[in-house]
Write an enzyme that holds these catalytic residues in place. Structure first.
Site, PDB file in Angstrom:
ATOM      1  N   HIS A 374      38.165  48.928  46.255  1.00  0.00           N
ATOM      2  CA  HIS A 374      38.517  47.858  45.311  1.00  0.00           C
ATOM      3  C   HIS A 374      38.848  48.350  43.918  1.00  0.00           C
ATOM      4  O   HIS A 374      39.004  47.536  43.008  1.00  0.00           O
ATOM      5  CB  HIS A 374      37.368  46.854  45.190  1.00  0.00           C
ATOM      6  CG  HIS A 374      37.097  46.067  46.422  1.00  0.00           C
ATOM      7  ND1 HIS A 374      37.653  44.829  46.657  1.00  0.00           N
ATOM      8  CD2 HIS A 374      36.352  46.349  47.508  1.00  0.00           C
ATOM      9  CE1 HIS A 374      37.244  44.380  47.830  1.00  0.00           C
ATOM     10  NE2 HIS A 374      36.457  45.293  48.371  1.00  0.00           N
ATOM     11  N   LYS A 567      37.451  35.663  33.369  1.00  0.00           N
ATOM     12  CA  LYS A 567      37.135  36.739  34.301  1.00  0.00           C
ATOM     13  C   LYS A 567      36.061  37.588  33.641  1.00  0.00           C
ATOM     14  O   LYS A 567      35.742  37.387  32.456  1.00  0.00           O
ATOM     15  CB  LYS A 567      38.369  37.587  34.614  1.00  0.00           C
ATOM     16  CG  LYS A 567      39.222  37.963  33.381  1.00  0.00           C
ATOM     17  CD  LYS A 567      40.458  38.757  33.752  1.00  0.00           C
ATOM     18  CE  LYS A 567      41.643  37.892  34.102  1.00  0.00           C
ATOM     19  NZ  LYS A 567      42.235  38.167  35.395  1.00  0.00           N
ATOM     20  N   ARG A 568      35.473  38.543  34.385  1.00  0.00           N
ATOM     21  CA  ARG A 568      34.500  39.426  33.763  1.00  0.00           C
ATOM     22  C   ARG A 568      35.110  40.086  32.529  1.00  0.00           C
ATOM     23  O   ARG A 568      36.311  40.391  32.506  1.00  0.00           O
ATOM     24  CB  ARG A 568      34.055  40.491  34.769  1.00  0.00           C
ATOM     25  CG  ARG A 568      33.160  39.947  35.863  1.00  0.00           C
ATOM     26  CD  ARG A 568      31.861  39.417  35.285  1.00  0.00           C
ATOM     27  NE  ARG A 568      31.068  40.480  34.750  1.00  0.00           N
ATOM     28  CZ  ARG A 568      29.951  40.958  35.308  1.00  0.00           C
ATOM     29  NH1 ARG A 568      29.487  40.412  36.430  1.00  0.00           N
ATOM     30  NH2 ARG A 568      29.284  41.946  34.767  1.00  0.00           N
ATOM     31  N   LYS A 573      40.599  44.834  31.286  1.00  0.00           N
ATOM     32  CA  LYS A 573      41.190  43.504  31.455  1.00  0.00           C
ATOM     33  C   LYS A 573      41.779  42.981  30.141  1.00  0.00           C
ATOM     34  O   LYS A 573      42.465  41.966  30.107  1.00  0.00           O
ATOM     35  CB  LYS A 573      40.157  42.527  32.008  1.00  0.00           C
ATOM     36  CG  LYS A 573      39.681  42.876  33.434  1.00  0.00           C
ATOM     37  CD  LYS A 573      38.626  41.903  33.914  1.00  0.00           C
ATOM     38  CE  LYS A 573      37.937  42.333  35.189  1.00  0.00           C
ATOM     39  NZ  LYS A 573      38.672  41.966  36.418  1.00  0.00           N
ATOM     40  N   THR A 678      42.187  38.089  41.926  1.00  0.00           N
ATOM     41  CA  THR A 678      42.321  36.976  42.872  1.00  0.00           C
ATOM     42  C   THR A 678      42.402  35.659  42.113  1.00  0.00           C
ATOM     43  O   THR A 678      42.937  34.678  42.628  1.00  0.00           O
ATOM     44  CB  THR A 678      41.127  36.930  43.847  1.00  0.00           C
ATOM     45  OG1 THR A 678      39.936  37.208  43.116  1.00  0.00           O
ATOM     46  CG2 THR A 678      41.291  37.957  44.955  1.00  0.00           C
ATOM     47  N   LYS A 682      44.574  31.913  42.342  1.00  0.00           N
ATOM     48  CA  LYS A 682      43.998  30.560  42.237  1.00  0.00           C
ATOM     49  C   LYS A 682      44.749  29.740  41.197  1.00  0.00           C
ATOM     50  O   LYS A 682      45.038  28.562  41.405  1.00  0.00           O
ATOM     51  CB  LYS A 682      42.507  30.648  41.873  1.00  0.00           C
ATOM     52  CG  LYS A 682      41.674  31.306  42.962  1.00  0.00           C
ATOM     53  CD  LYS A 682      40.274  31.708  42.511  1.00  0.00           C
ATOM     54  CE  LYS A 682      39.684  32.680  43.523  1.00  0.00           C
ATOM     55  NZ  LYS A 682      38.472  33.377  43.027  1.00  0.00           N
TER      56      LYS A 682
END
Ligand code: T68
Length: 831
Positions: A374, A567-568, A573, A678, A682
């Site tokens: 991952h 998100k985290r 990110k 992911t 969504k």
């Protein structure tokens, strides 16, 4: 055979009584009241919303158990190949609404509770999330379970029943504060305790070498024993009777109490050892994409792996087949390297306990396992010190060294004399101390390795696993692009959109075949349809605005553009880039004349996400977001053209409110760092556009929905190395807009500048590892395009419809079918 002990009339009576009662409003109400009276020991005088939730949950649970039993019976009878999904995390969220929808009971139960004086929404709202995961990896496991059940595959999940899930986040003075998530405080109706299913798991001790004739075998005598108790979580499929199982293990002290110590007056020490055992599964480690080398974590991993394999092997042995049939009956998927010790454990069981010879055992092992990677981030790669493993698992470390020796002997034949190649492939890192590289172990012990999006699968072959591709050839490595379940992420989270889609298409089949959404394209020219599509988005934005008012006490305008990044929190990110962009926007608006302001699209920028408790820089990003929010939100000179919101305690249930309300969401990782993502899927499925980098699944979403319906920007993955090199060794000037924003922070515009110095240092002294400066210009340009596009309302709605219409590929059903067919070799068994 089992039935023969009963007299025929007993069997007949049994069958007569176990006919499942029909389920409708009336039978539900009876069951509800019975549970209030007996399970909860309450009466009509003291049922509150929470008891109503519990009673409803128990009524649903009764039905789930019936289906669960039937499914397990049929799967046992048929005895076909099963897949076991080993995941240290299952981020399930709430279960009641999902179970009602999957079982098709939502309407009758809704009416039923209404007549009893309750509102279904209030009841649903009582449930606490099952938050046994960090983020994407754990949620992926939950979506895959939903699809495995829905597609009727014989499948089990195996995980850990943490007493504390991921921590609860509160924001205090702009900073993240962590609180324990004691989710089992009240009874959990979604698990079936299996107090009779108990496995002894050993740690430590020593290994005896036993010579029998010309053969040598090993016997591991453990030093400490902890018991694993099974808790089963039923997972119902959508629109089918199949209901699969996730077995979660809880640690418990052995029943045997050390009376020796007790009698010697060391009562407290005897009790302490018992307590230590319970502590093993107490907490979920709260780090995502980061390896923390704590011994307790390694113990958790082995505890779970050993209990699960024991269970799997026991089930296989019941069929009395030959051992070489094991891979025809059992597929085990490793969700990341966390369960990689399972490879060693199975080899140990086969060789030491079942007395198979080494090569025959290894052949079985390698045909059984497959491994999903991952991440490519170096800091996330799991490796454990050899001394730590030796102490905890003395027999396993021997097996690891033997496996490695035989593996390297084969490699040596492949590349004679190339010592560097050998060292790079070795399962053991030759440092001081030595380390076991878990990804290498997982690759060597598996017949398939997969990445989670096209780019990611290509990158692992070209970078971290390059040498393995050379040795094994490319066919061992595959891509399985992630997917999400449309049942939870559209039907349940966005009931209004689901209804509109069903009405427009004239069926609900799209919930089982998401590619059918394509037909929505035909409606983009229908004005009335577009109006209704917009109305749905608007009402979802109103719902989110109300939620925001409740949790952070700020009013936001539902007509503004909702711009979301949830998100985290992680440097790769780049939430930092987002908030720097917000400061730029704020300063731009402030410099405008009232005339110019009239042309500005109002925006609500929404953030959410947890930072690992020990991740200092990520926590500072949260502080910066909140500091900017507190300045911007009370600045009346900008006329509500900008609001900044940090929604605390982002989790699955909160995501279900936020995602349907987004106009634009940001997926802006440095190219090559986000394996897939992911939530991007969504958001787009819920007709929100995305602003993203050329990374992970963004790329495939782009391919499916087309250039006009996505905003992409930034450097490409293949440029990243050169850019980093330039930062390191040359003096690269900072993007001028970024420079201005940094100076603004340093001047104290958002509170004491020194607080943020370490964060700003990541751009300057830290050499901007995540390339914020390199991408900042194109990021701002893309943001401008977003503003312009949003002004053209009609076109925007069309884009939004085309987004949803073209997301068929990203269903977890598609992903699971691919795994089932090309990796696991399993076929559906429908109840
Ligand atoms: C995520 N990984 C990837 N890890 O970051 C994301 N890590 O791109 C991908 O879409 C998703 O997996 C599903 O494939 C994680 O979420 C973790 O949470 C994690 C947990 C423990 C240790 C390491």
């Amino acid at each position: 055979k089992e039935l023969s002990k009963w007299r025929p009339e007993v069997i007949e009576l049994w069958e007569k009584c176990s006919v499942p009662e029909t389920i409708n409003k009336e039978t539900f109400q009876k069951s509800f009241i019975r549970h209030v009276n007996t399970t909860l020991a309450r009466s009509i005088y003291n049922v509150d919303n929470f008891s109503a939730y519990q009673a409803t949950a128990h009524a649903v649970r009764d039905r789930l158990i019936q289906r669960w039993n039937e499914t397990q019976q049929i799967h046992t009878e048929r005895d076909q190949k099963r897949v076991y999904y080993l995941s240290l995390e299952f981020l399930l969220g709430r279960s009641l609404d999902n179970a009602l929808l999957n079982l098709g009971l939502k309407d009758s139960f809704g009416e039923g509770v209404k007549e009893l004086g309750f509102k279904m929404e209030d009841i649903l709202d009582q449930e606490v999330d099952a938050a046994l995961g960090n983020g994407g990896l754990g949620r992926l496991a939950a979506c895959y379970m939903d699809s495995l059940a829905t597609l009727c595959y014989p499948a089990w999940g195996y995980g850990v029943r943490y007493t504390y899930g991921i921590f609860q986040q509160k924001i205090v003075d702009g900073y993240q504060d962590e609180f324990p998530d004691y989710w089992l405080n009240f009874d959990n109706p979604w698990e079936l305790p299996r107090v009779d299913i108990v496995v002894d798991v050993q740690f430590g001790g020593h290994v005896n070498k036993i010579t029998e004739g010309d053969k040598v075998r090993h016997e591991w005598i453990g030093g400490e024993t902890v018991q694993a108790v099974a808790y089963d979580v039923p997972i119902p499929g959508y629109g089918v009777k199949n209901c699969i199982n996730i077995r979660l293990w809880n640690s418990k002290p052995r029943r045997k109490f050390d009376f020796g110590k007790f009698n010697a007056g060391e009562y407290d020490q005897a009790v302490q050892e018992q307590m230590k055992a319970e502590f093993l599964t107490a907490v979920l480690y709260p780090n995502d994409n980061h390896m923390v080398g704590k011994e307790l974590r390694l113990k958790q991993q082995y505890f779970w792996v050993a209990a699960s394999l024991h269970d799997i092997v026991r089930r296989f042995k019941k069929s009395q087949r030959d051992w070489n049939e094991f891979p025809d009956q059992v597929a085990i998927q490793l969700n990341d390297t966390h369960p990689a010790l399972a490879i060693v454990e199975l080899q140990r069981i086969l060789v030491d306990e079942e007395r198979l010879d080494w090569d025959a055992a290894w052949d079985i092992v390698t045909h059984t396992f497959a491994f999903t990677n991952h991440t490519v981030l170096p800091e996330a790669m799991e490796k454990w010190p050899v001394p730590m493993i030796s102490q905890l698992l003395p027999r396993h470390i021997q097996i690891i060294f033997d496996l490695n020796l035989f593996f390297l002997q084969r490699v040596e034949k492949f590349a004679p004399g190339d010592r560097d190649f050998l060292a790079r492939l070795s399962i053991i890192e030759e440092s001081t101390p030595q380390y076991v590289r878990m990804a290498h172990l997982a690759i060597v012990g598996s017949h398939r390795v997969n990445g989670v999006a096209k780019l990611h699968s290509k990158l692992i072959k070209e970078t971290i696993f390059k040498d393995f591709v050379k040795y094994y050839g490319p066919d061992k490595f595959e891509n399985k692009t992630n997917g999400i379940t449309p049942r939870r992420w559209l039907h349940q989270a966005n009931p209004k959109l689901s209804e509109l889609i069903t009405e427009t298409l004239g069926h609900k089949d799209w919930l089982k075949d998401l590619t059918l959404l394509k037909k929505l394209e035909e409606s983009v020219h229908d004005k009335e349809f577009r109006r209704r599509w917009m109305a749905v988005k608007h009402s979802n934005k109103v719902r989110l605005a109300e939620y925001i008012r409740d949790v952070v006490d700020v009013d936001v305008n539902p007509n503004a553009l909702f711009d979301v990044q949830v998100k985290r929190i992680h440097e790769y990110k780049r939430q930092f880039m987002n908030i720097l962009g917000v400061i730029h926007r704020y300063n731009t608006i402030k410099s405008m004349s009232p005339e110019q302001m009239r042309d500005v699209v109002p925006r609500v920028v929404i953030f959410g996400g947890k930072a690992a408790p020990g991740y200092y820089i990520a926590k500072l990003v949260i502080k910066l977001i909140n500091s900017v929010a507190s300045v911007v939100n009370k600045d009346s000179t900008i006329q509500d053209l900008l609001k900044v919101i940090f929604i605390p305690d982002y989790n699955v249930s909160v995501a279900e409110i936020i995602i349907p309300a987004s106009d634009i969401s940001q997926h802006i990782s440095t190219a090559g760092t986000e394996a897939s993502g992911t939530s991007n899927m969504k958001f787009v499925l819920n007709c929100g556009l995305i602003l993203g980098t050329v990374d992970g699944a963004n790329i495939e979403i782009h391919e499916e929905i087309g250039d006009d319906n996505i905003f992409m920007f930034g450097h490409l993955a293949e440029q990243v190395d050169d850019l980093r090199y330039a930062h390191r060794y040359r003096d690269v000037p900072m993007d001028p807009h970024l420079d201005a924003v940094i100076k603004d922070i340093e001047s104290g515009s958002f509170g004491e500048a020194r607080i943020f110095a370490p964060l700003i240092n990541t751009l300057t002294f830290g050499k901007d590892y995540y390339l914020i400066s390199d991408d900042f210009g194109s990021y701002l340009d893309a943001q401008k395009l977003v503003d312009e596009a949003y002004k053209k309302e009609k076109d925007w709605v069309k884009k939004s419809i085309l987004c949803t219409a073209n997301m068929g590929q990203f269903s977890s059903d598609r992903a699971i079918k691919e795994y089932a067919e090309s990796i696991w070799g399993i076929i559906p068994v429908k109840v």
